[in-house]
Design a protein around this motif. Structure first.
Motif, PDB file in Angstrom:
ATOM      1  N   GLY A  41      56.198-101.104 -48.128  1.00  0.00           N
ATOM      2  CA  GLY A  41      57.219-101.231 -49.155  1.00  0.00           C
ATOM      3  C   GLY A  41      58.547-101.673 -48.559  1.00  0.00           C
ATOM      4  N   VAL A  42      59.163-102.649 -49.203  1.00  0.00           N
ATOM      5  CA  VAL A  42      60.434-103.200 -48.731  1.00  0.00           C
ATOM      6  C   VAL A  42      61.412-103.241 -49.899  1.00  0.00           C
ATOM      7  CG1 VAL A  42      61.597-105.238 -47.760  1.00  0.00           C
ATOM      8  CG2 VAL A  42      59.294-104.626 -46.978  1.00  0.00           C
ATOM      9  N   VAL A  43      62.667-102.886 -49.616  1.00  0.00           N
ATOM     10  CA  VAL A  43      63.747-103.031 -50.595  1.00  0.00           C
ATOM     11  C   VAL A  43      64.848-103.844 -49.931  1.00  0.00           C
ATOM     12  CG1 VAL A  43      65.490-101.858 -52.010  1.00  0.00           C
ATOM     13  CG2 VAL A  43      63.215-100.845 -51.737  1.00  0.00           C
ATOM     14  N   VAL A  44      65.342-104.858 -50.664  1.00  0.00           N
ATOM     15  CA  VAL A  44      66.445-105.694 -50.188  1.00  0.00           C
ATOM     16  C   VAL A  44      67.573-105.585 -51.201  1.00  0.00           C
ATOM     17  CG1 VAL A  44      67.185-108.026 -49.562  1.00  0.00           C
ATOM     18  CG2 VAL A  44      64.830-107.292 -49.075  1.00  0.00           C
ATOM     19  N   VAL A  45      68.785-105.320 -50.709  1.00  0.00           N
ATOM     20  CA  VAL A  45      69.965-105.220 -51.569  1.00  0.00           C
ATOM     21  C   VAL A  45      70.965-106.277 -51.125  1.00  0.00           C
ATOM     22  CG1 VAL A  45      71.847-103.740 -52.381  1.00  0.00           C
ATOM     23  CG2 VAL A  45      69.596-102.738 -51.893  1.00  0.00           C
ATOM     24  N   SER A  46      71.390-107.121 -52.070  1.00  0.00           N
ATOM     25  CA  SER A  46      72.377-108.170 -51.786  1.00  0.00           C
ATOM     26  C   SER A  46      73.775-107.609 -52.030  1.00  0.00           C
ATOM     27  CB  SER A  46      72.134-109.376 -52.692  1.00  0.00           C
ATOM     28  OG  SER A  46      73.151-110.330 -52.501  1.00  0.00           O
ATOM     29  N   HIS A  47      74.679-107.915 -51.090  1.00  0.00           N
ATOM     30  CA  HIS A  47      76.063-107.432 -51.181  1.00  0.00           C
ATOM     31  C   HIS A  47      77.023-108.622 -51.210  1.00  0.00           C
ATOM     32  CE1 HIS A  47      74.204-103.661 -49.993  1.00  0.00           C
ATOM     33  NE2 HIS A  47      73.689-104.288 -48.966  1.00  0.00           N
ATOM     34  N   GLY A  48      76.646-109.698 -51.839  1.00  0.00           N
ATOM     35  CA  GLY A  48      77.467-110.902 -51.843  1.00  0.00           C
ATOM     36  C   GLY A  48      77.057-111.796 -50.693  1.00  0.00           C
ATOM     37  N   ALA A  49      77.878-111.853 -49.656  1.00  0.00           N
ATOM     38  CA  ALA A  49      77.598-112.725 -48.511  1.00  0.00           C
ATOM     39  C   ALA A  49      76.541-112.153 -47.577  1.00  0.00           C
ATOM     40  CB  ALA A  49      78.880-112.982 -47.726  1.00  0.00           C
ATOM     41  N   THR A  50      76.238-110.865 -47.696  1.00  0.00           N
ATOM     42  CA  THR A  50      75.256-110.234 -46.812  1.00  0.00           C
ATOM     43  C   THR A  50      74.211-109.501 -47.643  1.00  0.00           C
ATOM     44  OG1 THR A  50      76.455-108.147 -46.573  1.00  0.00           O
ATOM     45  CG2 THR A  50      76.981-109.901 -44.988  1.00  0.00           C
TER      46      THR A  50
ATOM     47  N   HIS B  91      68.812 -94.323 -49.130  1.00  0.00           N
ATOM     48  CA  HIS B  91      69.983 -94.715 -49.921  1.00  0.00           C
ATOM     49  C   HIS B  91      70.473 -96.093 -49.479  1.00  0.00           C
ATOM     50  CE1 HIS B  91      70.412 -90.514 -51.291  1.00  0.00           C
ATOM     51  NE2 HIS B  91      69.933 -90.239 -50.092  1.00  0.00           N
ATOM     52  N   THR B  92      71.116 -96.802 -50.394  1.00  0.00           N
ATOM     53  CA  THR B  92      71.703 -98.087 -50.025  1.00  0.00           C
ATOM     54  C   THR B  92      72.995 -97.850 -49.243  1.00  0.00           C
ATOM     55  OG1 THR B  92      72.474-100.240 -50.808  1.00  0.00           O
ATOM     56  CG2 THR B  92      72.953 -98.363 -52.216  1.00  0.00           C
ATOM     57  N   ALA B  93      73.232 -98.706 -48.255  1.00  0.00           N
ATOM     58  CA  ALA B  93      74.423 -98.554 -47.418  1.00  0.00           C
ATOM     59  C   ALA B  93      75.696 -98.952 -48.153  1.00  0.00           C
ATOM     60  CB  ALA B  93      74.279 -99.390 -46.148  1.00  0.00           C
ATOM     61  N   MET B  94      75.569 -99.942 -49.054  1.00  0.00           N
ATOM     62  CA  MET B  94      76.734-100.445 -49.795  1.00  0.00           C
ATOM     63  C   MET B  94      76.292-100.786 -51.217  1.00  0.00           C
ATOM     64  SD  MET B  94      78.518-103.025 -46.995  1.00  0.00           S
ATOM     65  CE  MET B  94      77.098-104.104 -46.858  1.00  0.00           C
ATOM     66  N   ALA B  95      77.246-100.909 -52.111  1.00  0.00           N
ATOM     67  CA  ALA B  95      76.947-101.311 -53.484  1.00  0.00           C
ATOM     68  C   ALA B  95      76.415-102.738 -53.487  1.00  0.00           C
ATOM     69  CB  ALA B  95      78.211-101.215 -54.335  1.00  0.00           C
ATOM     70  N   GLY B  96      75.539-103.037 -54.439  1.00  0.00           N
ATOM     71  CA  GLY B  96      75.008-104.391 -54.528  1.00  0.00           C
ATOM     72  C   GLY B  96      73.962-104.512 -55.614  1.00  0.00           C
ATOM     73  N   THR B  97      73.161-105.567 -55.503  1.00  0.00           N
ATOM     74  CA  THR B  97      72.098-105.854 -56.464  1.00  0.00           C
ATOM     75  C   THR B  97      70.773-105.910 -55.734  1.00  0.00           C
ATOM     76  OG1 THR B  97      73.645-107.156 -57.793  1.00  0.00           O
ATOM     77  CG2 THR B  97      71.290-107.503 -58.203  1.00  0.00           C
ATOM     78  N   VAL B  98      69.759-105.245 -56.261  1.00  0.00           N
ATOM     79  CA  VAL B  98      68.426-105.265 -55.669  1.00  0.00           C
ATOM     80  C   VAL B  98      67.834-106.653 -55.877  1.00  0.00           C
ATOM     81  CG1 VAL B  98      66.108-104.269 -55.738  1.00  0.00           C
ATOM     82  CG2 VAL B  98      68.122-102.805 -56.095  1.00  0.00           C
ATOM     83  N   THR B  99      67.488-107.328 -54.770  1.00  0.00           N
ATOM     84  CA  THR B  99      66.911-108.673 -54.867  1.00  0.00           C
ATOM     85  C   THR B  99      65.430-108.694 -54.524  1.00  0.00           C
ATOM     86  OG1 THR B  99      67.683-109.181 -52.635  1.00  0.00           O
ATOM     87  CG2 THR B  99      69.097-109.874 -54.463  1.00  0.00           C
ATOM     88  N   PHE B 100      64.909-107.597 -53.970  1.00  0.00           N
ATOM     89  CA  PHE B 100      63.480-107.468 -53.732  1.00  0.00           C
ATOM     90  C   PHE B 100      63.149-105.994 -53.668  1.00  0.00           C
ATOM     91  CE2 PHE B 100      59.581-107.078 -51.328  1.00  0.00           C
ATOM     92  CZ  PHE B 100      58.797-108.093 -51.869  1.00  0.00           C
ATOM     93  N   ALA B 101      62.021-105.621 -54.302  1.00  0.00           N
ATOM     94  CA  ALA B 101      61.548-104.228 -54.251  1.00  0.00           C
ATOM     95  C   ALA B 101      60.046-104.260 -54.482  1.00  0.00           C
ATOM     96  CB  ALA B 101      62.245-103.383 -55.318  1.00  0.00           C
ATOM     97  N   GLY B 102      59.303-104.059 -53.415  1.00  0.00           N
ATOM     98  CA  GLY B 102      57.864-104.079 -53.552  1.00  0.00           C
ATOM     99  C   GLY B 102      57.182-104.186 -52.214  1.00  0.00           C
ATOM    100  N   PRO B 103      55.839-104.321 -52.235  1.00  0.00           N
ATOM    101  CA  PRO B 103      55.108-104.412 -50.978  1.00  0.00           C
ATOM    102  C   PRO B 103      55.254-105.793 -50.331  1.00  0.00           C
ATOM    103  CG  PRO B 103      53.602-104.479 -52.846  1.00  0.00           C
ATOM    104  CD  PRO B 103      54.967-104.267 -53.400  1.00  0.00           C
TER     105      PRO B 103
END
Length: 193
Positions: free
Chosen positions: A86-95, A69-81
């Motif tokens: 497999g890596v998922v990156v979620v942007s939360h504004g400044a972090t 699960h994501t730790a905080m609300a945000g936008t997925v900026t990367f999802a793939g190998p």
């Protein structure tokens, strides 16, 4: 109407425009990416330099196929190998937070609510083997942050005892105490054997 009242009335709207917008909280609150609350297998050990040794996140014990699960609300900026996992990156504004190895169920650009499922934990040969663990990271620009801070498990920050009171702000000094052997002194001359 007095001059002071007219000046305040004329300047107030302009001062309100110059006031800073509400700042993002300095200590954001998140949730654990694995449920129930996982064991921390390896903690955060930030590198001393950009390419230095360290552990740029934390490893959380899990099982292959477990929901991540994501730790905080945000936008997925990367999802793939990436580099074979497999890596998922979620942007939360400044972090941004990172999760790996994860088989992503989300796509780049997708908005996710706090606690939303991102995918499933994959079995991957890593320093956690033979166990499976999620590497969870948190970053602001080029600075690595301790993701455990999001769930209240990060480093302890002590505040002064007098922080919120009107008490005199002098540092605490321990009371003078007499130790049990303070009065003992060696004999004036060595004993004759």
């Amino acid at each position: 109407m007095t001059l002071r009242a007219r000046l305040c009335g004329a300047l107030l709207p302009h001062l309100l425009l110059l006031a800073p917008a509400a700042a993002e909280p300095s200590d954001p609150v998140g949730s654990w990416p694995l449920r129930p609350e996982p064991e921390v297998v390896r903690g955060f050990d930030p590198p001393a330099s950009t390419y230095g040794a360290g552990h740029r996140g934390v490893d959380l014990l899990g099982t292959p196929g477990q929901q991540v699960h994501t730790a905080m609300a945000g936008t997925v900026t990367f999802a793939g190998p990436l580099a074979g996992r497999g890596v998922v990156v979620v942007s939360h504004g400044a972090t941004r937070t990172t999760y790996e190895p994860v088989g992503a169920d989300v796509v780049i650009g997708e908005r996710v609510a706090a606690g939303a499922a991102l995918g499933t934990l994959e079995a991957f040969a890593s320093h956690c083997a033979p166990r499976a663990c999620l590497h969870w990271g948190w970053k602001r620009d080029d600075t690595y942050l301790d993701p455990l801070s999001l769930v209240g498990e990060g480093p302890v920050r002590l505040l002064p005892l007098w922080r919120d009171s009107g008490v005199d702000a002098r540092p605490w000094t321990p009371p003078l105490a007499v130790l049990p052997y303070d009065a003992w002194r060696p004999p004036a001359r060595p004993p004759a054997w």
